[in-house]
Design an enzyme around this catalytic site. Structure first.
Site, short mmCIF file in Angstrom:
data_model
loop_
_atom_site.label_atom_id
_atom_site.label_comp_id
_atom_site.label_asym_id
_atom_site.label_seq_id
_atom_site.Cartn_x
_atom_site.Cartn_y
_atom_site.Cartn_z
N CYS A 4 -1.71 0.01 -1.15
CA CYS A 4 -1.16 1.28 -0.49
C CYS A 4 -0.36 1.93 -1.43
CB CYS A 4 -0.71 0.81 0.92
SG CYS A 4 0.18 2.14 1.79
N CYS A 43 2.56 3.35 0.48
CA CYS A 43 3.62 2.35 1.16
C CYS A 43 4.61 1.99 -0.28
CB CYS A 43 3.00 1.14 1.34
SG CYS A 43 1.84 1.51 2.59
N ASP A 44 4.00 1.52 -1.26
CA ASP A 44 4.70 0.82 -2.38
C ASP A 44 4.79 1.79 -3.74
OD1 ASP A 44 4.71 -1.31 -0.93
OD2 ASP A 44 2.66 -1.90 -1.70
C1 LIG Z 1 1.06 -4.74 1.42
C2 LIG Z 1 1.06 -3.70 2.37
C3 LIG Z 1 2.35 -2.95 2.44
C4 LIG Z 1 2.62 -2.09 3.24
N1 LIG Z 1 3.66 -1.30 3.55
C5 LIG Z 1 3.78 -0.35 4.36
C6 LIG Z 1 4.92 0.51 4.26
O1 LIG Z 1 5.81 0.16 3.61
N2 LIG Z 1 4.95 1.35 5.17
C7 LIG Z 1 4.09 1.61 6.07
O2 LIG Z 1 4.26 2.56 7.16
N3 LIG Z 1 2.85 1.03 6.03
C8 LIG Z 1 2.59 0.02 5.31
N4 LIG Z 1 1.73 -0.58 5.14
C9 LIG Z 1 0.45 -0.13 6.35
C10 LIG Z 1 0.91 -1.14 7.40
O3 LIG Z 1 0.94 -2.22 7.22
C11 LIG Z 1 -0.47 -0.76 8.35
O4 LIG Z 1 -0.41 0.76 8.40
C12 LIG Z 1 0.10 -1.36 10.06
O5 LIG Z 1 0.53 -2.74 9.68
C13 LIG Z 1 -1.31 -1.21 10.95
O6 LIG Z 1 -0.70 -1.65 12.11
P1 LIG Z 1 -1.92 -2.36 13.22
O7 LIG Z 1 -1.06 -2.83 14.27
O8 LIG Z 1 -2.87 -1.13 13.50
O9 LIG Z 1 -2.57 -3.25 12.45
P2 LIG Z 1 -2.19 -4.53 11.55
O10 LIG Z 1 -0.62 -4.79 10.99
O11 LIG Z 1 -3.19 -4.93 10.50
O12 LIG Z 1 -2.41 -5.90 12.60
C14 LIG Z 1 -3.54 -6.11 13.17
C15 LIG Z 1 -3.44 -7.46 14.22
O13 LIG Z 1 -4.49 -7.59 14.83
C16 LIG Z 1 -4.72 -9.20 14.78
N5 LIG Z 1 -5.96 -9.45 15.07
C17 LIG Z 1 -7.16 -8.89 14.28
N6 LIG Z 1 -8.15 -9.45 14.85
C18 LIG Z 1 -7.79 -10.07 16.05
C19 LIG Z 1 -8.85 -10.85 16.97
N7 LIG Z 1 -10.21 -10.78 16.80
N8 LIG Z 1 -8.04 -11.28 17.90
C20 LIG Z 1 -6.71 -11.10 18.40
N9 LIG Z 1 -6.03 -10.42 17.26
C21 LIG Z 1 -6.51 -10.16 16.16
C22 LIG Z 1 -4.24 -9.48 13.57
O14 LIG Z 1 -4.00 -10.83 13.49
C23 LIG Z 1 -2.92 -8.80 13.26
O15 LIG Z 1 -2.08 -9.16 13.88
C24 LIG Z 1 1.22 -1.51 4.32
C25 LIG Z 1 0.28 -2.34 4.02
C26 LIG Z 1 0.13 -3.44 3.22
C27 LIG Z 1 -1.12 -4.24 3.20
#
Ligand SMILES: Cc1cc2nc3c(=O)[nH]c(=O)nc-3n(C[C@H](O)[C@H](O)[C@H](O)COP(=O)(O)OP(=O)(O)OC[C@H]3O[C@@H](n4cnc5c(N)ncnc54)[C@H](O)[C@@H]3O)c2cc1C
Length: 309
Positions: free
Chosen positions: A131, A134-135
């Site tokens: 990303c 992000c980084d």
């Molecule tokens: C290395 C890295 C660094 C990042 N840094 C930044 C940053 O600095 N700033 C920023 O704004 N964004 C950053 N991002 C992006 C950010 O992490 C994502 O946009 C954000 O986490 C998305 O949130 P979400 O809740 O949609 O999904 P996620 O954070 O992906 O969470 C998904 C959740 O769903 C759960 N899940 C999946 N399948 C199932 C299932 N079948 N049953 C129950 N639970 C399930 C998972 O276990 C998890 O808890 C970064 C991403 C990465 C990979």
């Protein structure tokens, strides 16, 4: 029977948990295999509002969970393994147990496609990242040569974004033209800092022994010749896979499997709501995922209120 089950404890799921909990709905929140979501895989988050010094990803997610629990959210370690949506209440299989619920908020995120190299996983967070937004601005990448792997719109966006920080951006692509839209490809190729490396695949990220990224080994698919590109960071931009497989056939999705909300954050099936990266292939940020979690929770609460009338 549950009123609300939230699938996922990333920014989207935990924000939905906070809002539904404050609405008195006592949501059941399932962690999946990555409690706290993707942000727990990064160190410092510098762009989540409210933390001028930045905040550790795990710390941020732990605070979000505590905030939701304070109002009655029940966070449980568990993964949804199957969904039964043809009858009401909905039924979920969670680690072999059956859970009935009137609404579901899907906040299951999206996974990055990996190159599949051992050196890639060993150097993740040590210069390998997925990303640029992000980084990219981190000090370790500033004024350094960087590599972006990929040739689609995302790879081009990442390369253009990184050209503000890196000294030169090598765009490694397996073909001899970009897959990106014409306008994006044009912008990328006319950027003086971006140097395409055509017909090439990454075979190794260097250097595992030094425990940091110092370069990539690439192989030209036409000539078979291998060479090394020096760099301080590798940004892998070869796509994402939304974690929505369980809902294929039941909910409307785009061709890549992202769930398409129909009204607000409600899916085409009334009572099922979506939030975060599992329905967003554009922004993919913590704060946008949290915003969608808030919207999905408000929509779910209003849906339940209408049912009770
Ligand atoms: C290395 C890295 C660094 C990042 N840094 C930044 C940053 O600095 N700033 C920023 O704004 N964004 C950053 N991002 C992006 C950010 O992490 C994502 O946009 C954000 O986490 C998305 O949130 P979400 O809740 O949609 O999904 P996620 O954070 O992906 O969470 C998904 C959740 O769903 C759960 N899940 C999946 N399948 C199932 C299932 N079948 N049953 C129950 N639970 C399930 C998972 O276990 C998890 O808890 C970064 C991403 C990465 C990979």
């Amino acid at each position: 029977m549950e009123k609300v089950v939230i699938m996922g404890t990333g920014c989207a799921g935990l924000t939905a948990a906070l809002y539904t909990a404050r609405a008195g709905l006592s949501p059941l929140v399932l962690t999946g295999t990555l409690p706290g979501g993707l942000l727990t895989t990064t160190s410092i988050v510098e762009n989540f509002p409210g933390f001028p010094e930045g905040i550790d990803g795990c710390e941020l997610m732990s605070r979000m969970q505590k905030q939701a629990e304070r109002f009655g959210a029940r966070v449980r370690f568990g993964t949804v393994e199957a969904v039964h949506l043809s009858e009401r209440p909905f039924r979920l299989t969670v680690d072999d147990e059956q859970v009935e619920t009137r609404t579901i908020i899907i906040a299951s995120g999206a996974s990055h496609r990996h190159l599949g190299l051992e050196s890639e996983s060993l150097l993740e967070r040590k210069g390998v990242t997925y990303c640029a937004t992000c980084d990219g601005a981190l000090p370790m990448f500033r004024n350094q040569p960087l590599v972006v792997v990929g040739g689609g719109d995302s790879a081009c966006e990442e390369a253009i974004f990184l050209s503000r920080f890196g000294s030169v951006i090598h765009l490694v692509h397996r073909r001899d033209t970009l897959r990106a839209s014409k306008i994006m490809a044009g912008r990328t190729l006319s950027n003086p800092k971006i140097k395409p490396v055509w017909d090439s695949v990454t075979t190794e990220i260097l250097d595992v022994k030094q425990d940091k990224v110092i370069g990539v080994r690439v192989k030209n698919l036409k000539t078979g010749k291998e060479s090394v590109i020096d760099c301080a960071g590798v940004f892998v931009a070869i796509g994402h896979v939304p974690n929505t497989e369980l809902f294929r056939g039941a909910l409307e999705m785009d061709e890549n499997g992202y769930i398409v909300p129909k009204h607000g954050m409600e899916s085409n099936l009334p009572g099922i709501f979506v939030a975060g990266d599992c329905s967003d292939h554009v922004y993919r940020q913590a704060v946008t995922a949290a915003g969608m979690g808030c919207a999905a929770a408000i929509d779910a609460e209003r849906y339940l209120a209408r049912l009770n009338q």
